[in-house]
Write a protein that holds these residues in place. Structure first.
Motif, short mmCIF file in Angstrom:
data_model
loop_
_atom_site.label_atom_id
_atom_site.label_comp_id
_atom_site.label_asym_id
_atom_site.label_seq_id
_atom_site.Cartn_x
_atom_site.Cartn_y
_atom_site.Cartn_z
N ASP A 12 -3.44 -38.59 22.12
CA ASP A 12 -4.36 -37.68 21.45
C ASP A 12 -4.74 -38.33 20.12
OD1 ASP A 12 -5.83 -35.47 20.90
OD2 ASP A 12 -4.15 -34.21 20.29
N ALA A 13 -5.97 -38.18 19.69
CA ALA A 13 -6.39 -38.92 18.49
C ALA A 13 -7.39 -38.11 17.67
CB ALA A 13 -7.01 -40.26 18.90
N LEU A 14 -7.49 -38.47 16.38
CA LEU A 14 -8.47 -37.91 15.46
C LEU A 14 -9.38 -39.03 14.97
CD1 LEU A 14 -6.19 -35.58 13.27
CD2 LEU A 14 -7.75 -34.88 15.09
N GLY A 15 -10.66 -38.72 14.77
CA GLY A 15 -11.58 -39.69 14.21
C GLY A 15 -12.44 -40.41 15.22
N THR A 16 -12.22 -40.17 16.51
CA THR A 16 -13.00 -40.88 17.53
C THR A 16 -14.46 -40.41 17.54
OG1 THR A 16 -12.29 -39.29 19.21
CG2 THR A 16 -11.01 -41.31 19.00
N ASP A 17 -14.72 -39.16 17.09
CA ASP A 17 -16.09 -38.67 17.08
C ASP A 17 -16.97 -39.52 16.16
OD1 ASP A 17 -14.56 -37.78 14.95
OD2 ASP A 17 -15.63 -35.89 14.72
N THR A 18 -16.39 -40.01 15.06
CA THR A 18 -17.14 -40.87 14.14
C THR A 18 -17.50 -42.20 14.81
OG1 THR A 18 -15.91 -39.89 12.30
CG2 THR A 18 -17.12 -41.93 11.85
#
Length: 424
Positions: free
Chosen positions: A121-127
């Motif tokens: 699971d990760a954060l920041g991939t939308d950027t």
């Protein structure tokens, strides 16, 4: 403890800390991938895959845009490991720098990151997706094709009298193998199967690589320059822990009671736990479970004077996905000596060196093994890196140079052993 014993343990602790010390593992994606700090992206190719479907690759040749997308990856942080699921579209971002060296990152449409055969699971991939002009929620080419096919099939067709059914047995087609391409890892070069992912860790004598097929993570190769140090028994580890000071990272070192290559590979879960708790950089070692040695051949390398055992083995095992696999492995188990206290050797001086391995599912192994061996044994450190190792220390240089010069010999021996296995 006497003053002499305290001094000896202190010296051993200081020496071993140089090989196996550090802080806790970090969660930033770039902290998990070696070489990102010096990498300057000049171009980018984005591959879109889902199951067996692969869209036409998208190429970004503008260096500024490629660097912007690469920079967006710096802010990606990893969370918990989640289930691997082929129902999601994967976007493989493969960057190249001015020298042609490449670095790949795999992001799923749901925002997860695939790294080292695991999904996080990760954060920041939308950027990252935004910088690359990708909308993961947009209908993919695959789904458009499926929708068109379903619509076509739904049209009314004129009634046709069916022909008598004829059963046709298709001709068996040979299983596809891999195409090797030149890969420049900066401090090493090798021939890698096209489209594969690779991760690296450590440095000099402890340099390690692991590469795998992103479409079948059970097909993989690895080289571990140096594993360890290990305690020689659980009793030795417990006694050392009772004598050590607080916050001593050596108390986390693993145990290797069976000083053989098979014993080392069977203990990789414990080694991974210790590595994750001590080393600042992450590296995912190949998961090996339920290993059974099918055949073993003693070998002799220039490390023989330090080794307690050296071998090449063929084995059956279970992979991380639960698949029945076959593997060929080679390596040396070393022992730097010991120091006994109350009849127990408490020194964590056991290690493993130059561990090579190829793994594939049982149904694929005989087909892909020769080309995987060819890929693995093409691994060679650059002359510049060997010279740098010489400046760091003779043993590190000796190990790095030895890896480079013995691969052709290993290739011939392992292939011969493999062919003998096939003939049985």
């Amino acid at each position: 403890m006497t003053r002499t014993k305290r001094m000896t343990v202190a010296v051993l602790t200081l020496v071993l800390l140089l090989n196996f010390a550090g802080c806790s593992a970090k969660n930033a994606l770039f902290d998990r991938v070696s070489g990102t700090g010096k990498f300057a992206a000049e171009s980018l190719t984005i591959y879109e895959e889902k199951g067996s479907f692969a869209a036409e690759p998208k190429t970004v040749r503008d260096a500024k845009q490629a660097e912007e997308i690469f920079g967006a990856l710096k802010d990606v942080t990893l969370g918990e490991v989640v289930k691997t699921d082929d129902k999601y579209t994967r976007y493989i971002f493969t960057f190249a720098d001015a020298s042609g060296s490449k670095m790949s990152f795999t992001l799923r449409e749901d925002g997860c990151v695939v790294l080292g055969g695991k999904t996080y699971d990760a954060l920041g991939t939308d950027t990252v997706f935004e910088a690359a002009g990708i909308d993961p929620d947009e209908e993919t080419a695959e789904s458009k094709t499926e929708a068109f096919s379903e619509a076509s099939n739904a049209q009314t067709e004129p009634e046709v009298t069916p022909e008598p059914e004829v059963t046709v047995t298709p001709e068996p087609t040979p299983e596809a193998t891999y195409t090797l391409v030149d890969y420049d890892g900066g401090v090493f070069t090798m021939q890698l199967p096209q489209g594969w992912q690779i991760m690296t860790g450590g440095e000099y004598a402890g340099y390690s690589i692991r590469a795998w097929d992103p479409n079948d993570s059970d097909v993989q190769i690895f080289y571990y320059g140096e594993l360890g140090p290990y305690f020689k028994s659980a009793e030795a580890k417990a006694q050392y822990q009772s004598m050590s000071t607080s916050n001593d990272p050596l108390t986390y070192l693993p145990v290797l009671e069976d000083p053989t290559l098979a014993g080392c590979l069977n203990a990789m879960d414990d080694y991974q736990d210790a590595y994750d708790g001590i080393m600042p950089q992450s590296f995912a070692f190949a998961k090996i479970q339920n290993m059974t040695v099918l055949s073993e051949t003693p070998i002799t390398t220039p490390l023989a004077s330090y080794a307690v055992s050296e071998a090449s083995i063929l084995a059956s095992l279970t992979s991380e996905t639960g698949a029945a696999c076959t593997g060929v492995f080679e390596g040396s188990i070393l022992d730097a000596g010991g120091y006994e206290i109350n009849g127990v050797d408490v020194t964590p001086s056991r290690s493993a060196s130059n561990i090579f391995g190829i793994i594939a599912p049982e149904g694929k192994f005989e087909t892909v093994a020769p080309i995987l061996i060819q890929s693995l044994t093409s691994f060679t450190f650059t002359d510049e890196y060997i010279q740098e190792a010489i400046r760091q220390g003779n043993m590190q240089a000796e190990n790095a140079a030895e890896v480079s010069r013995r691969n052709s010999e290993m290739m011939e021996r392992v292939v011969n052993d493999f062919c003998e296995y096939i003939r049985q």
